[in-house]
Design a protein around this motif. Structure first.
Motif, PDB file in Angstrom:
ATOM      1  N   ARG A  40       0.839  -1.210   0.000  1.00 15.65           N
ATOM      2  CA  ARG A  40       0.000   0.000   0.000  1.00 15.65           C
ATOM      3  C   ARG A  40       0.873   1.259   0.000  1.00 15.65           C
ATOM      4  O   ARG A  40       0.625   2.203  -0.740  1.00 15.65           O
ATOM      5  N   GLY A  41       1.911   1.264   0.825  1.00 19.32           N
ATOM      6  CA  GLY A  41       2.742   2.463   0.961  1.00 19.32           C
ATOM      7  C   GLY A  41       3.528   2.809  -0.294  1.00 19.32           C
ATOM      8  O   GLY A  41       3.772   3.976  -0.581  1.00 19.32           O
ATOM      9  N   PHE A  42       3.939   1.801  -1.053  1.00 24.81           N
ATOM     10  CA  PHE A  42       4.803   2.052  -2.217  1.00 24.81           C
ATOM     11  C   PHE A  42       4.056   1.978  -3.545  1.00 24.81           C
ATOM     12  O   PHE A  42       4.646   2.149  -4.607  1.00 24.81           O
ATOM     13  N   ALA A  43       2.743   1.733  -3.489  1.00 21.92           N
ATOM     14  CA  ALA A  43       2.004   1.315  -4.686  1.00 21.92           C
ATOM     15  C   ALA A  43       2.156   2.238  -5.889  1.00 21.92           C
ATOM     16  O   ALA A  43       2.162   1.773  -7.028  1.00 21.92           O
ATOM     17  N   LYS A  44       2.276   3.541  -5.667  1.00 24.94           N
ATOM     18  CA  LYS A  44       2.251   4.454  -6.817  1.00 24.94           C
ATOM     19  C   LYS A  44       3.621   4.688  -7.431  1.00 24.94           C
ATOM     20  O   LYS A  44       3.782   5.563  -8.288  1.00 24.94           O
ATOM     21  N   ASN A  60      -0.021   9.501   4.796  1.00 22.13           N
ATOM     22  CA  ASN A  60       0.024   9.343   3.345  1.00 22.13           C
ATOM     23  C   ASN A  60       1.479   9.213   2.927  1.00 22.13           C
ATOM     24  O   ASN A  60       2.266  10.129   3.131  1.00 22.13           O
ATOM     25  N   SER A  61       1.841   8.087   2.354  1.00 22.61           N
ATOM     26  CA  SER A  61       3.246   7.869   2.001  1.00 22.61           C
ATOM     27  C   SER A  61       3.594   8.388   0.616  1.00 22.61           C
ATOM     28  O   SER A  61       4.762   8.402   0.244  1.00 22.61           O
ATOM     29  N   VAL A  62       2.596   8.850  -0.141  1.00 26.46           N
ATOM     30  CA  VAL A  62       2.867   9.236  -1.529  1.00 26.46           C
ATOM     31  C   VAL A  62       3.826  10.431  -1.634  1.00 26.46           C
ATOM     32  O   VAL A  62       4.762  10.402  -2.438  1.00 26.46           O
ATOM     33  N   PRO A  63       3.641  11.495  -0.843  1.00 29.82           N
ATOM     34  CA  PRO A  63       4.594  12.610  -0.973  1.00 29.82           C
ATOM     35  C   PRO A  63       6.041  12.190  -0.712  1.00 29.82           C
ATOM     36  O   PRO A  63       6.946  12.599  -1.443  1.00 29.82           O
TER      37      PRO A  63
END
Ligand SMILES: [Zn+2]
Length: 780
Positions: free
Chosen positions: A285-289, A347-350
């Motif tokens: 989930r944390g690295f998905a993008k 949110n890990s995306v940033p």
């Protein structure tokens, strides 16, 4: 690199287990009493919807004093490190790094022959220093090894130096973390030489290899490509090779029990996520993008991902959020492995996007010295915003830009300085987290992007990136690349925004001539000026909304003043200065409550609606302002407008000087309604605001019922935490039974216990302090 984004209370609890826990059963809910009728709202006699207030009397900002420190010039190179091969193992019994490293170096072109070579090496002992098995003499002062060559090294000539070393008494560089039995390293800024002797300054680039020894059930991650692994007795030797040159602060090794999640490759580039065996779902989930972001950055820059693979690895008890070690980024486990029930606030995306952005800006192009490190960090922060815009759209991107501007303004309030800054007291890391190089750097790039338009901006970025790929850069390289690509002169821009400090503070006024149907906007700069901050020549976008359409024009500001006008078909209903908020500034633009109310409802730019909410929040006693804010909490389509409006209502209600004139029932009802918002961030604002209201007795009853319900049942754990804290603030001792129940089980990052402990401290009764003693982070 990126700082941690978790709160300090959460950061203190980093060592705790990260699994979300089931909450205890709900206590009984008291039945609500009939609503209490409050005295009617008294209108402030000076507040009329069409009155335009005067300019503010106090300055919008007082510059903070520049940070302390002395000037540190770029280190002068005396040789060229061309390749380095290190064989290393981590000895848990002594917490020691034991290794052998061979540096291949060459004499610099056109330089005089050198007879000694200085190699950075911190807190080490040496078994032998040699060249091709012949022992060499050396001196050592605890920080640098001075090797005496057998014969002088001439320009262009190569030699190799092999160092057998042992580092047991490090203060930094490599970190042993017993809780998960993991060793990781951290180089930036100049710490890698505490675990591997090397040339530890960013202005040289080299290729390298690591042979890393681990136990049979462990893995080792390092930079570049995994060239091989082999079992040797009860150990495994992992061989990693970085085939393109990079600066040595990007060397990394992580050793531990990891599960490697292999995502689909981006083109032919393998993409891997290293997570703990008990955190596979959270890792995905944390690295998905990541693959999507690699694609966006390759497309935007026109430079495909420039390395052989991309791995990210979670590490425990990391002092930063993430570190862009080339091809092998380290990420703080707490930032990546959050439970789904803490999103979207967690949110890990940033962080993922920031460290990925560094693979271009920081790793492919690297600052030549720390004074220009905004070329790494401002760019990575900008790339983070670029991905956010691609991923979630223009409203989110605008809100990101606003956040960066607000951080920059706060930074100058604390300590004003230019972005390019090479002064520090003890350590170059001091220039990183002042608020200038990250958010201001990104803001400057956004201004350039707006000024040039996307096509010309990215063309110039591509020119800069390709011209300096695998090289080192200073700020002037960026200016020159933009000038070469666009044919425009950027000297003034860089002098104002990059080499100069501060930003413009505008006083703006508007005049509408009803007979001529002409609107004129005048502006002057009123910021305190000195040798660091002058006037800012800028072209400012103005927008007037009327019943007969929208009119846009530009006000050119030169030498501190600007004026421009436009003909309108109908009177202006609202006027924006700096439509889109592209310019870093503070502006005092007095407008009537009616105009701001119109802007809050009708501006198509989310930052215009947020601006209107912010100004209306400063108009206590003006019922039209309050009503406009309440409507925004209900109707605005963007969560941050609703959230900020709820914040404003909460602040208004809690201000005792204003509360007397405020219709408390209206405030309370608006915030209770906002606790039912579909977005958890709005519910969080509303629940926080309710806890700040001066409510007691029967007036508090409905609020307490709602807060208890949120604390027990909200799907978002962070909302539960702030709701519990607000309930404690309102109910005081009466909330302690609920607090005891909900605090029993700890959840991720103490998002329930943390806020509750702070609220209990404020209550301060013996019963409350007893719970504080039990659960304060220091006691965990
Ligand atoms: Zn960074």
């Amino acid at each position: 690199m990126k700082a941690q984004t978790l709160s300090s209370a959460a950061a203190l609890a980093l060592a705790l287990a990260c699994a979300p826990a089931a909450l205890p059963p709900a206590p009984e809910i008291p039945q609500p009493n009939p609503p209490v009728v409050l005295p009617p709202f008294r209108m402030d006699s000076t507040a009329t919807p069409d009155r335009v207030p005067p300019f503010q009397e106090t300055p919008l900002i007082v510059w903070g004093p520049p940070p302390e420190g002395t000037t540190h010039a770029e280190r002068k190179r005396r040789y060229d490190l061309q390749h380095q091969v290190t064989n290393v193992r981590f000895d848990w019994s002594r917490q020691a790094v034991v290794g052998t490293t061979t540096l291949t170096i060459a004499g610099l072109p056109d330089a005089a022959p050198i007879s000694t070579v200085m190699i950075d090496a911190g807190d080490m002992t040496f078994k032998q220093v040699s060249t091709e098995s012949k022992e060499l003499k050396y001196d050592y002062d605890g920080r640098a090894l001075t090797v005496h060559l057998a014969s002088p090294l001439r320009a262009g000539q190569k030699t190799s130096i092999t160092i057998e070393y042992d580092g047991a008494n490090r203060t930094k560089g490599a970190y042993f973390r017993p809780a998960r039995h993991i060793v990781w390293t951290q180089g930036e800024t100049e710490d890698n030489h505490f675990w591997v002797p090397t040339y530890d300054f960013p202005n040289d680039k080299t290729t390298w290899e690591f042979y890393i020894w681990t136990a049979k059930d462990e893995r080792a991650l390092s930079n570049g490509r995994l060239a091989g692994s082999r079992a040797v007795g009860d150990s495994i030797e992992w061989h990693w090779v970085l085939e393109k040159p990079a600066s040595t602060y990007l060397m990394t090794t992580v050793v531990g029990k990891y599960t490697v999640l292999q995502d689909k490759p981006w083109r032919n580039v393998p993409v891997g996520y290293w997570t703990y065996p008990d955190s596979v779902d959270a890792g995905w989930r944390g690295f998905a993008k990541t693959p999507q972001a690699i694609d966006v950055f390759s497309r935007k820059t026109g430079v495909p991902y420039p390395w052989s693979k991309y791995d990210q690895i979670v590490i425990p008890e990391f002092q930063y959020g993430g570190m862009e070690n080339v091809t092998a980024t380290s990420q703080n486990d707490a930032e990546i492995l959050h439970p789904a029930a803490t999103e979207p606030q967690a949110n890990s995306v940033p962080l993922m996007a920031h460290e990925l952005g560094h693979q271009w800006y920081g790793d492919l192009l690297t600052t030549r010295d720390w004074g220009d490190v905004w070329l790494n960090e401002g760019f990575a922060t900008f790339m983070e915003q670029v991905f956010h815009e691609e991923d979630l759209g223009v409203d989110e991107a605008s809100y990101d830009r606003l956040g960066a501007q607000e951080q920059t303004i706060d930074a100058d309030r604390r300590a004003r300085r230019p972005i390019v800054w090479n002064k520090w007291v003890n350590d170059p890391i001091e220039v990183f987290f002042s608020g200038h190089i990250y958010p201001k750097g990104a803001t400057i790039l956004q201004m350039l992007r707006h000024q040039l338009g996307d096509a010309a901006f990215w063309k110039a970025m591509n020119h800069y990136t390709t011209a300096h790929a695998y090289g080192n850069v200073v700020t002037d390289d960026l200016r020159k690349a933009f000038e070469e690509s666009t044919g425009k002169d950027f000297k003034t821009f860089f002098d104002q925004w990059v080499y100069g400090a501060g930003f413009p503070v505008f006083q703006v006024s508007s005049l509408y001539d009803r007979a001529a149907r002409r609107l004129v906007i005048s502006a002057r700069e009123v910021q305190a000026r000195d040798s660091l901050t002058g006037f800012f020549d800028v072209d400012v976008d103005v927008e007037a909304r009327t019943d007969s359409g929208v009119v846009r024009f530009v006000v050119p500001v030169r030498n501190g003043t600007g004026e421009a006008g436009a003909n309108l078909k109908a009177p202006p209903r609202s006027i924006r200065w700096d439509k889109g908020n592209w310019i870093l500034d503070l502006t005092d633009f007095p407008r009537s409550t009616r105009m701001l109310q119109y802007q809050l409802v009708n501006d198509d730019d989310v930052l215009g609606r947020i601006e209107a909410a912010g100004v209306l929040a400063q108009r206590p006693g003006d019922q039209m302002a309050l009503n406009a804010l309440i409507l925004a909490t209900r109707n605005d389509r963007f969560w941050a407008v609703r959230s900020r409006a709820a914040d404003a209502i909460g602040a208004w209600g809690s201000d005792s000087s204003r509360a007397a004139a405020s219709p408390m029932r209206t405030v309370t009802n608006a915030l209770v309604a906002a606790t039912r918002d579909p977005d958890a961030r709005v519910r969080q604002s509303a629940a926080t605001g309710l806890g700040r209201l001066p409510l007691a007795g029967p007036a508090a009853r409905d609020v307490v019922i709602r807060l208890r319900e949120l604390a027990r049942t909200d799907p978002n754990l962070i909302v539960r935490g702030v709701a519990l804290a607000s309930d404690i603030r309102l109910e005081k001792n009466a909330a302690i039974p609920l607090a005891k129940q909900l605090m029993t089980t700890d959840v991720w990052q103490s998002v329930i216990r943390g806020p509750a402990v702070n609220a209990l401290k404020d209550v301060g009764t013996p019963e409350a302090m007893q719970l504080v003693q039990q659960y304060a982070p220091a006691n965990q």
